[in-house]
Design a protein around this motif. Structure first.
Motif, PDB file in Angstrom:
ATOM      1  N   MET A  87       3.527   7.213   4.834  1.00 37.75           N
ATOM      2  CA  MET A  87       3.114   6.852   6.162  1.00 37.75           C
ATOM      3  C   MET A  87       1.500   7.143   6.237  1.00 37.75           C
ATOM      4  N   LYS A  88       1.107   8.127   5.428  1.00 34.61           N
ATOM      5  CA  LYS A  88      -0.490   8.131   5.154  1.00 34.61           C
ATOM      6  C   LYS A  88      -1.064   6.798   4.567  1.00 34.61           C
ATOM      7  N   SER A 135      -3.617   4.051   6.512  1.00 30.48           N
ATOM      8  CA  SER A 135      -4.831   3.449   5.845  1.00 30.48           C
ATOM      9  C   SER A 135      -4.947   2.060   5.715  1.00 30.48           C
ATOM     10  N   ALA A 136      -3.910   1.385   5.157  1.00 31.82           N
ATOM     11  CA  ALA A 136      -3.774   0.040   5.356  1.00 31.82           C
ATOM     12  C   ALA A 136      -3.979  -0.687   6.533  1.00 31.82           C
ATOM     13  N   VAL A 137      -3.226  -0.268   7.674  1.00 35.69           N
ATOM     14  CA  VAL A 137      -3.381  -1.017   9.141  1.00 35.69           C
ATOM     15  C   VAL A 137      -4.519  -0.871   9.523  1.00 35.69           C
ATOM     16  N   ALA A 142       0.721  -1.426  -0.146  1.00 31.27           N
ATOM     17  CA  ALA A 142      -0.009  -0.129   0.155  1.00 31.27           C
ATOM     18  C   ALA A 142       0.785   1.226   0.097  1.00 31.27           C
ATOM     19  N   SER A 143       2.040   1.303   0.749  1.00 33.07           N
ATOM     20  CA  SER A 143       2.823   2.539   0.970  1.00 33.07           C
ATOM     21  C   SER A 143       3.900   2.652   0.014  1.00 33.07           C
ATOM     22  N   GLY A 144       4.217   1.328  -0.731  1.00 34.63           N
ATOM     23  CA  GLY A 144       5.372   1.595  -1.627  1.00 34.63           C
ATOM     24  C   GLY A 144       6.777   1.644  -0.815  1.00 34.63           C
ATOM     25  N   ASN A 145       6.761   1.458   0.709  1.00 32.64           N
ATOM     26  CA  ASN A 145       8.000   1.330   1.224  1.00 32.64           C
ATOM     27  C   ASN A 145       8.194  -0.192   1.648  1.00 32.64           C
ATOM     28  N   ARG A 146       9.493  -0.621   1.242  1.00 32.07           N
ATOM     29  CA  ARG A 146       9.686  -2.123   1.548  1.00 32.07           C
ATOM     30  C   ARG A 146      11.106  -2.063   2.254  1.00 32.07           C
ATOM     31  N   PHE A 189       6.143   6.446  15.256  1.00 34.35           N
ATOM     32  CA  PHE A 189       7.158   7.049  15.927  1.00 34.35           C
ATOM     33  C   PHE A 189       7.942   7.937  15.144  1.00 34.35           C
ATOM     34  N   ARG A 190       8.003   9.187  15.426  1.00 30.61           N
ATOM     35  CA  ARG A 190       8.391  10.282  14.640  1.00 30.61           C
ATOM     36  C   ARG A 190       7.944  10.294  13.372  1.00 30.61           C
ATOM     37  N   LYS A 191       6.844  10.045  12.944  1.00 29.59           N
ATOM     38  CA  LYS A 191       6.281   9.979  11.807  1.00 29.59           C
ATOM     39  C   LYS A 191       7.042   9.147  10.604  1.00 29.59           C
ATOM     40  N   LYS A 192       7.867   8.531  11.170  1.00 30.37           N
ATOM     41  CA  LYS A 192       8.441   7.552  10.198  1.00 30.37           C
ATOM     42  C   LYS A 192       8.607   5.981  10.330  1.00 30.37           C
ATOM     43  N   THR A 193       8.005   5.701  11.724  1.00 33.55           N
ATOM     44  CA  THR A 193       7.985   4.136  11.883  1.00 33.55           C
ATOM     45  C   THR A 193       6.472   3.860  12.300  1.00 33.55           C
TER      46      THR A 193
END
Length: 219
Positions: free
Chosen positions: A169-170, A174-176, A35-39, A109-113
């Motif tokens: 993160m957005k 949404s996915a979680v 969903a986020s594209g972050n792997r 956490f810190r809008k990154k994790t």
């Protein structure tokens, strides 16, 4: 002679989940990554886990740190209830949660994790293990600099995604939100690993957690 700081490795001691729990949490991590594209978690081979502590030690001291981890956690992980530890952990007399750690919600956490938060009972159990671990290891090894893993500030959690941008993160949040909370995951093993690059150096199953001196790894 004490080893130079540059010769020290950072070792993490973590609780890992059983096959079913690990598969369920890994599926959630994959969903979030898609969903986020972050792997980041997938590309770095980071499985779902709860870190109980981080310590500095030299490679030459690996046998000592294995023995210290075993001696510190064995009283809290006897096989009265193999899948999750004892009915009452020796570390503080905290009850082990039935069915393994339960996660009641997600947070950031810190809008990154993005991570999962254990419920109150599971948090108390993980904190008891954290306390027992540090009582056994701090006289022998220095704690790593991350204060979130020291008993006074321990923050039990299970990371789902890391290094997220604001847009990632957005999408991850949404996915979680679609996850079926609460989520339970049976405890599977304690793992000692070197960080960066990640390398497992020792693993002990909860069902056969060794007595001090018995350091045979999990098959």
């Amino acid at each position: 002679m004490e080893p130079k700081a540059s010769a020290l490795q950072t070792y993490a001691v973590s609780l890992h989940f059983d096959k079913a729990g690990s598969a369920a949490l890994s599926a959630l991590m994959t969903c979030i990554a898609q969903a986020s594209g972050n792997r980041y978690m997938q590309e770095n081979g980071i499985p779902p886990h709860c870190t109980l502590g981080m310590f500095h030690a030299a490679r030459a001291d690996e046998e000592r740190i294995k023995a210290a981890v075993t001696a510190a956690l064995t009283p809290a992980l006897q096989d009265d209830c193999p899948s999750v530890g004892p009915p009452a952990a020796a570390a503080g007399g905290v009850l082990a949660p039935a069915g393994g750690p339960r996660f009641s919600r997600a947070d950031t956490f810190r809008k990154k994790t993005l991570f999962l938060c254990p419920d109150a009972e599971s948090s108390a159990y993980l904190a008891a293990l954290n306390q027992a671990l540090h009582e056994g290891l701090l006289p022998l090894f220095a704690p790593a600099c991350n204060r979130r893993y020291k008993p006074a500030a321990f923050f039990p959690h299970c990371a789902l995604a890391s290094g997220l941008s604001a847009q990632e993160m957005k999408k991850a949040l949404s996915a979680v939100q679609k996850a079926p909370f609460p989520i339970s995951a049976g405890a599977g093993s304690i793992i000692l690993a070197v960080r960066r690059p990640y390398e497992v150096v020792w693993e002990a199953s909860f069902s056969t957690f060794p007595e001090p001196g018995n350091l045979s790894p999990t098959e």
